[in-house]
Write a protein that holds these residues in place. Structure first.
Motif, short mmCIF file in Angstrom:
data_model
loop_
_atom_site.label_atom_id
_atom_site.label_comp_id
_atom_site.label_asym_id
_atom_site.label_seq_id
_atom_site.Cartn_x
_atom_site.Cartn_y
_atom_site.Cartn_z
N VAL A 1 16.82 31.43 75.19
CA VAL A 1 17.39 30.95 76.44
C VAL A 1 18.72 31.65 76.65
O VAL A 1 19.59 31.63 75.76
CB VAL A 1 17.58 29.42 76.42
N ARG A 2 18.92 32.27 77.80
CA ARG A 2 20.16 32.99 78.07
C ARG A 2 21.29 32.01 78.38
O ARG A 2 21.14 31.10 79.20
CB ARG A 2 19.99 33.96 79.24
N SER A 3 22.44 32.18 77.69
CA SER A 3 23.60 31.32 77.91
C SER A 3 24.86 32.11 77.64
O SER A 3 25.08 32.58 76.51
CB SER A 3 23.53 30.09 76.99
N ASN A 4 25.70 32.28 78.68
CA ASN A 4 26.96 33.02 78.52
C ASN A 4 26.75 34.39 77.89
O ASN A 4 27.40 34.76 76.92
CB ASN A 4 27.96 32.21 77.68
N ASN A 5 25.80 35.15 78.42
CA ASN A 5 25.48 36.51 77.95
C ASN A 5 24.94 36.54 76.53
O ASN A 5 24.95 37.60 75.89
CB ASN A 5 26.71 37.41 78.06
N ARG A 6 24.50 35.41 76.02
CA ARG A 6 23.90 35.36 74.69
C ARG A 6 22.46 34.88 74.80
O ARG A 6 22.12 34.09 75.68
CB ARG A 6 24.68 34.43 73.76
N MET A 7 21.62 35.38 73.92
CA MET A 7 20.23 34.95 73.86
C MET A 7 20.10 33.92 72.75
O MET A 7 20.03 34.26 71.56
CB MET A 7 19.32 36.15 73.59
N LEU A 8 20.10 32.64 73.11
CA LEU A 8 20.06 31.58 72.12
C LEU A 8 18.62 31.24 71.77
O LEU A 8 17.79 31.03 72.66
CB LEU A 8 20.77 30.33 72.66
N PRO A 9 18.29 31.18 70.48
CA PRO A 9 16.90 30.93 70.07
C PRO A 9 16.49 29.48 70.31
O PRO A 9 17.31 28.56 70.20
CB PRO A 9 16.92 31.25 68.57
N THR A 10 15.22 29.29 70.62
CA THR A 10 14.68 27.94 70.72
C THR A 10 14.48 27.37 69.32
O THR A 10 14.56 28.10 68.32
CB THR A 10 13.33 27.94 71.46
N GLU A 11 14.22 26.09 69.24
CA GLU A 11 13.97 25.46 67.93
C GLU A 11 12.77 26.09 67.24
O GLU A 11 12.74 26.22 66.02
CB GLU A 11 13.75 23.95 68.10
N TYR A 12 11.80 26.49 68.03
CA TYR A 12 10.60 27.14 67.47
C TYR A 12 10.99 28.42 66.73
O TYR A 12 10.56 28.66 65.60
CB TYR A 12 9.62 27.44 68.60
N VAL A 13 11.84 29.25 67.37
CA VAL A 13 12.26 30.50 66.74
C VAL A 13 13.12 30.23 65.51
O VAL A 13 12.98 30.89 64.48
CB VAL A 13 13.04 31.37 67.75
#
Length: 306
Positions: free
Chosen positions: A53-65
């Protein structure tokens, strides 16, 4: 059933997971940002999950990842090991350069022994030793450096693996006439040396902070970034010096034990998660014998305080 059609996509997944950036992952993989984005899109379809999920120019992983990334990394490492395990490493015929970053203190105390031991173990390889600096973590991740040896490294990214070698106590070097005094009294009567080293204590004065929290303010009027220079000043000015015990032993200097709570000083080996397992084991066994023994005594000083 979830199925990945191309294992290369999993390497992309891991790079995005660790860097939290499509462009940075692309740089490390030698791909364009667009290509990395397409790989992630394919994986989203195949694994039926948003993945990031994109947040503040970062790609944050989901719980699954977050849950599957460590298992994927281990699986890829196992595959790599299986493919290379038939090519047994021969110490005598190993010809690739072996690059080792060593923190300043250990370089000064053990650098020569480590270099000579590795040269004997790998007579056909070029052994390159360098002092650990602020770029070493990144170089280990990028596999530009094969191994790192450090004292109490607090932060090491997920792609770097750590293996404990040994531990040493903390002591306070002091004049011979002060070896029966507690730290609290020394802090009132003596000035202290502060050895500031990059990527170790250049941001925080850890031991001084511990003393301060325990009601023992320590005065230090000398700050240097070289151990030999620090020890000369300690000798000339009769300063106190908080160090790992191996340093006090090396310089044969009088000391008292550190009397405040600390986690201890741990010497560890650091390497990339996908480093060849056989090479890692040979390297670890070679340097462990050295680092678990006292360093060759410095002949420059019969006694640090005479």
């Amino acid at each position: 059933m979830k199925q990945v059609e191309n294992l290369q996509l999993l390497y992309t997944l891991l790079e995005v997971y660790y860097t939290q950036s499509l462009s940075e992952a692309g740089r490390k993989l030698g791909k364009t940002t667009s290509s990395v984005s397409k790989d992630i899109s394919k994986l989203r379809e195949q694994l039926d999950d948003p993945l990031f999920v994109r947040s503040n120019n970062r790609m944050l992983p989901t719980e699954y990842v977050k849950n599957i990334a460590p298992e994927i990394e281990q699986m890829l490492s196992d595959i790599r090991h299986t493919l290379t395990s038939r090519n047994t490493i021969s110490n005598e015929n190993y010809r690739k350069p072996i690059k080792v970053a060593i923190t300043h203190i250990l370089m000064e105390l053990y650098g020569d022994e480590i270099s000579l031991q590795l040269s004997k173990q790998f007579p056909s390889a070029k052994i390159e030793l360098m002092t650990w600096d602020s770029q070493t973590n990144q170089h280990l991740q990028d596999e530009k450096i094969d191994f790192g040896i450090h004292l109490n490294l607090v932060y090491h990214p997920g792609k770097i693996r750590y293996k404990r070698i040994t531990a040493t106590k903390l002591v306070v070097i002091c004049p011979q006439e002060d070896t029966n005094k507690p730290l609290e009294q020394l802090s009132q009567e003596r000035e202290f040396m502060f050895l500031r080293l990059k990527d170790w204590n250049d941001v925080e004065s850890n031991f001084f902070d511990i003393a301060e929290k325990n009601g023992i303010p320590i005065k230090h009027s000398f700050v240097v970034d070289n151990l030999s220079t620090a020890m000369k000043l300690v000798n000339q000015q009769k300063l106190c010096f908080i160090v790992p015990k191996i340093i006090a032993d090396y310089y044969r200097s009088p000391h008292i034990l550190w009397q405040l709570p600390t986690r201890g000083i741990i010497i560890g080996l650091y390497h990339h998660a996908q480093q060849n397992e056989m090479l890692t084991n040979i390297f670890y066994n070679s340097i462990s014998q050295i680092l678990k023994s006292p360093p060759s005594t410095c002949s420059l000083f019969e006694s640090i305080y005479e």
